[in-house]
Design an enzyme around this catalytic site. Structure first.
Site, PDB file in Angstrom:
ATOM      1  N   LYS A   8       0.846  -1.204   0.000  1.00 42.99           N
ATOM      2  CA  LYS A   8       0.000   0.000   0.000  1.00 42.99           C
ATOM      3  C   LYS A   8       0.872   1.242   0.000  1.00 42.99           C
ATOM      4  O   LYS A   8       2.068   1.182   0.354  1.00 42.99           O
ATOM      5  CB  LYS A   8      -0.940   0.033   1.219  1.00 42.99           C
ATOM      6  CG  LYS A   8      -0.251   0.024   2.602  1.00 42.99           C
ATOM      7  CD  LYS A   8       0.162   1.367   3.147  1.00 42.99           C
ATOM      8  CE  LYS A   8       0.777   1.304   4.539  1.00 42.99           C
ATOM      9  NZ  LYS A   8       1.533   2.453   4.967  1.00 42.99           N
ATOM     10  N   PRO A  90       9.710  -4.831   0.574  1.00 43.28           N
ATOM     11  CA  PRO A  90      10.777  -4.705   1.578  1.00 43.28           C
ATOM     12  C   PRO A  90      10.220  -4.348   2.966  1.00 43.28           C
ATOM     13  O   PRO A  90       9.333  -3.494   3.078  1.00 43.28           O
ATOM     14  CB  PRO A  90      11.644  -3.564   1.035  1.00 43.28           C
ATOM     15  CG  PRO A  90      11.336  -3.494  -0.424  1.00 43.28           C
ATOM     16  CD  PRO A  90       9.890  -3.893  -0.548  1.00 43.28           C
ATOM     17  N   GLY A  94       7.373   1.227   4.815  1.00 48.77           N
ATOM     18  CA  GLY A  94       6.127   2.015   4.836  1.00 48.77           C
ATOM     19  C   GLY A  94       5.118   1.542   3.810  1.00 48.77           C
ATOM     20  O   GLY A  94       4.178   2.250   3.473  1.00 48.77           O
ATOM     21  N   LEU A  95       5.305   0.316   3.310  1.00 51.67           N
ATOM     22  CA  LEU A  95       4.398  -0.220   2.288  1.00 51.67           C
ATOM     23  C   LEU A  95       3.435  -1.258   2.862  1.00 51.67           C
ATOM     24  O   LEU A  95       2.666  -1.877   2.104  1.00 51.67           O
ATOM     25  CB  LEU A  95       5.197  -0.836   1.128  1.00 51.67           C
ATOM     26  CG  LEU A  95       6.079   0.145   0.338  1.00 51.67           C
ATOM     27  CD1 LEU A  95       6.914  -0.611  -0.708  1.00 51.67           C
ATOM     28  CD2 LEU A  95       5.234   1.215  -0.353  1.00 51.67           C
ATOM     29  N   GLY A  97       3.702  -4.279   4.220  1.00 51.31           N
ATOM     30  CA  GLY A  97       3.818  -5.694   3.846  1.00 51.31           C
ATOM     31  C   GLY A  97       3.295  -6.658   4.921  1.00 51.31           C
ATOM     32  O   GLY A  97       2.531  -7.563   4.610  1.00 51.31           O
ATOM     33  N   GLY A  98       3.692  -6.447   6.161  1.00 49.31           N
ATOM     34  CA  GLY A  98       3.288  -7.359   7.238  1.00 49.31           C
ATOM     35  C   GLY A  98       1.779  -7.349   7.456  1.00 49.31           C
ATOM     36  O   GLY A  98       1.142  -8.406   7.591  1.00 49.31           O
ATOM     37  N   SER A  99       1.202  -6.151   7.474  1.00 46.66           N
ATOM     38  CA  SER A  99      -0.256  -6.031   7.665  1.00 46.66           C
ATOM     39  C   SER A  99      -0.994  -6.669   6.495  1.00 46.66           C
ATOM     40  O   SER A  99      -2.017  -7.322   6.667  1.00 46.66           O
ATOM     41  CB  SER A  99      -0.663  -4.559   7.745  1.00 46.66           C
ATOM     42  OG  SER A  99       0.052  -3.913   8.753  1.00 46.66           O
ATOM     43  N   SER A 100      -0.467  -6.481   5.293  1.00 40.62           N
ATOM     44  CA  SER A 100      -1.089  -7.062   4.110  1.00 40.62           C
ATOM     45  C   SER A 100      -1.045  -8.580   4.157  1.00 40.62           C
ATOM     46  O   SER A 100      -2.036  -9.258   3.845  1.00 40.62           O
ATOM     47  CB  SER A 100      -0.368  -6.560   2.854  1.00 40.62           C
ATOM     48  OG  SER A 100      -0.841  -7.229   1.710  1.00 40.62           O
ATOM     49  N   ASP A 132      -2.991  -1.229  10.528  1.00 41.33           N
ATOM     50  CA  ASP A 132      -3.167  -1.143   9.065  1.00 41.33           C
ATOM     51  C   ASP A 132      -3.889  -2.345   8.460  1.00 41.33           C
ATOM     52  O   ASP A 132      -4.170  -2.353   7.264  1.00 41.33           O
ATOM     53  CB  ASP A 132      -1.789  -1.091   8.370  1.00 41.33           C
ATOM     54  CG  ASP A 132      -1.174   0.296   8.424  1.00 41.33           C
ATOM     55  OD1 ASP A 132      -1.885   1.237   8.794  1.00 41.33           O
ATOM     56  OD2 ASP A 132       0.017   0.410   8.094  1.00 41.33           O
TER      57      ASP A 132
HETATM   58  O1  C5P Z   1      -0.683  -1.055  15.147  1.00 45.36           O
HETATM   59  P1  C5P Z   1       0.722  -1.349  14.765  1.00 45.36           P
HETATM   60  O2  C5P Z   1       1.298  -2.514  15.526  1.00 45.36           O
HETATM   61  O3  C5P Z   1       0.919  -1.489  13.296  1.00 45.36           O
HETATM   62  O4  C5P Z   1       1.563  -0.074  15.174  1.00 45.36           O
HETATM   63  C1  C5P Z   1       2.955  -0.108  15.338  1.00 45.36           C
HETATM   64  C2  C5P Z   1       3.361   1.021  16.258  1.00 45.36           C
HETATM   65  O5  C5P Z   1       3.213   2.277  15.580  1.00 45.36           O
HETATM   66  C3  C5P Z   1       2.555   1.158  17.513  1.00 45.36           C
HETATM   67  O6  C5P Z   1       3.061   0.329  18.531  1.00 45.36           O
HETATM   68  C4  C5P Z   1       2.699   2.621  17.841  1.00 45.36           C
HETATM   69  O7  C5P Z   1       3.951   2.867  18.459  1.00 45.36           O
HETATM   70  C5  C5P Z   1       2.734   3.277  16.471  1.00 45.36           C
HETATM   71  N1  C5P Z   1       1.408   3.760  16.022  1.00 45.36           N
HETATM   72  C6  C5P Z   1       0.860   4.880  16.608  1.00 45.36           C
HETATM   73  N2  C5P Z   1      -0.356   5.344  16.169  1.00 45.36           N
HETATM   74  C7  C5P Z   1      -1.009   4.731  15.169  1.00 45.36           C
HETATM   75  C8  C5P Z   1      -0.455   3.587  14.558  1.00 45.36           C
HETATM   76  C9  C5P Z   1       0.767   3.119  15.009  1.00 45.36           C
HETATM   77  O8  C5P Z   1       1.435   5.482  17.518  1.00 45.36           O
HETATM   78  N3  C5P Z   1      -2.174   5.211  14.744  1.00 45.36           N
END
Ligand code: C5P
Length: 291
Positions: A8, A90, A94-95, A97-100, A132
């Site tokens: 993404k 990669p 910021g793309l 990948g893991g969430s996808s 994400d």
């Molecule tokens: O939700 P996820 O595990 O992808 O988020 C990774 C980290 O990014 C969170 O632990 C947090 O530090 C930060 N984050 C945030 N606010 C968001 C999304 C992510 O602070 N809306």
């Protein structure tokens, strides 16, 4: 079963405030694009996850593993699943990948095992594993609010063309969000959906990422890379998510091809990968046709 798991980009990302739970309240416009990890899922006695990339954990440290455990607990599943991920997106770019990968596996397992879980159940499981994930459970582009997990369908010109420049820098999302505090303002930008959805009204001025400056503070080499890109290009480069991908986007494929030609045989201070991709249409799905 074979799955394609798309990357993404964030075309717009505003950080509104820090929340009591430590996350940040955001408003972001996310679109899936045609850069894919390949995934194979098959029924097995227990949950196993293997990934081809040396920097991404196998087993319980992988987001896909967490997604499958959450699904198993939610449905009282006895059946295990083995997941094999062929990584092309990669990590730390910021793309998403893991969430996808997690979202593709939730959709895939739902179909493979005939679980018949409805959308809202999948979204509940998605929200429990990452901010994400739900964007990838929502077809086409979406506006994401809350910490990112509240999704609403968005319409964009179809397709948009993009050039991705992915430097050899891995950004850690928590570190970038931590720095965001001092860049918040009392008059946040709002994504203008009505302007974005019409081809004729497409304008680079709608592209925005509040995490760009914080990411540059944490990774000065990324700022150097971004400045080099901006100097060479004619368009407006933007950082995706918390970095490190820098991209150009336009409804005009010719414009993106020209940017591609500017960068394809260039070397910059940081080595980078280059991809020309498109946004995916609403009807796209991750299930590969059987060959
Ligand atoms: O939700 P996820 O595990 O992808 O988020 C990774 C980290 O990014 C969170 O632990 C947090 O530090 C930060 N984050 C945030 N606010 C968001 C999304 C992510 O602070 N809306």
């Amino acid at each position: 079963m074979r799955l394609r798991s798309p990357a993404k980009v964030n075309l717009f990302l505003e950080v509104l405030k820090k929340r009591d739970d430590g996350y940040h309240e955001i408003e972001t416009l996310i679109t899936p694009i045609s850069l894919f990890d390949r995934i194979r899922i098959e029924a097995s006695p227990d949950i196993r996850v293997r990934c081809s990339h040396p920097d991404i954990p196998n087993g319980s440290g992988n987001l896909v593993h967490r997604a499958l455990v959450a699904l198993r607990d939610h449905c009282d599943l006895e059946q295990g699943i083995t997941v094999t991920i062929d990584k092309r997106i990669p990590p730390g770019s910021g793309l998403g990948g893991g969430s996808s990968n997690a979202a593709a596996c939730l959709l895939g397992v739902n179909r493979l095992l005939g679980l018949n879980l409805d959308r809202s159940t999948l979204l509940d499981v998605g929200a429990s594993i990452g901010s994400d994930v739900n964007a990838f459970l929502t077809p086409g582009a979406s506006i994401c609010r809350g910490r990112g997990e509240i999704t609403e369908k968005a319409a964009l010109p179809d397709p948009l063309h993009l050039l991705l420049l992915i430097p050899d820098i891995q950004c850690e999302t928590p570190k970038v969000y931590e720095k965001a505090a001092k860049f918040l303002n009392s008059d946040p930008m709002r994504v203008s959906l009505s302007e974005l959805k019409e081809r004729e009204n497409w304008s680079d001025k709608n592209l925005f990422n509040r995490l760009q400056q914080p990411a540059f503070e944490v990774y000065p080499e990324l700022e150097t890379f971004f400045r080099e890109v901006r100097r060479i290009s004619e368009g407006t480069p933007l950082l995706s998510g918390s970095g490190s991908t820098v991209f150009f986007v336009s409804p005009d494929s010719e414009q993106i091809q020209q940017e591609h030609d500017r960068f394809s045989s260039r070397s910059l201070t940081t080595p980078f990968k280059i991809f020309t991709v498109q946004t995916l249409p609403d009807e796209w799905h991750p299930f590969e046709p059987l060959s």
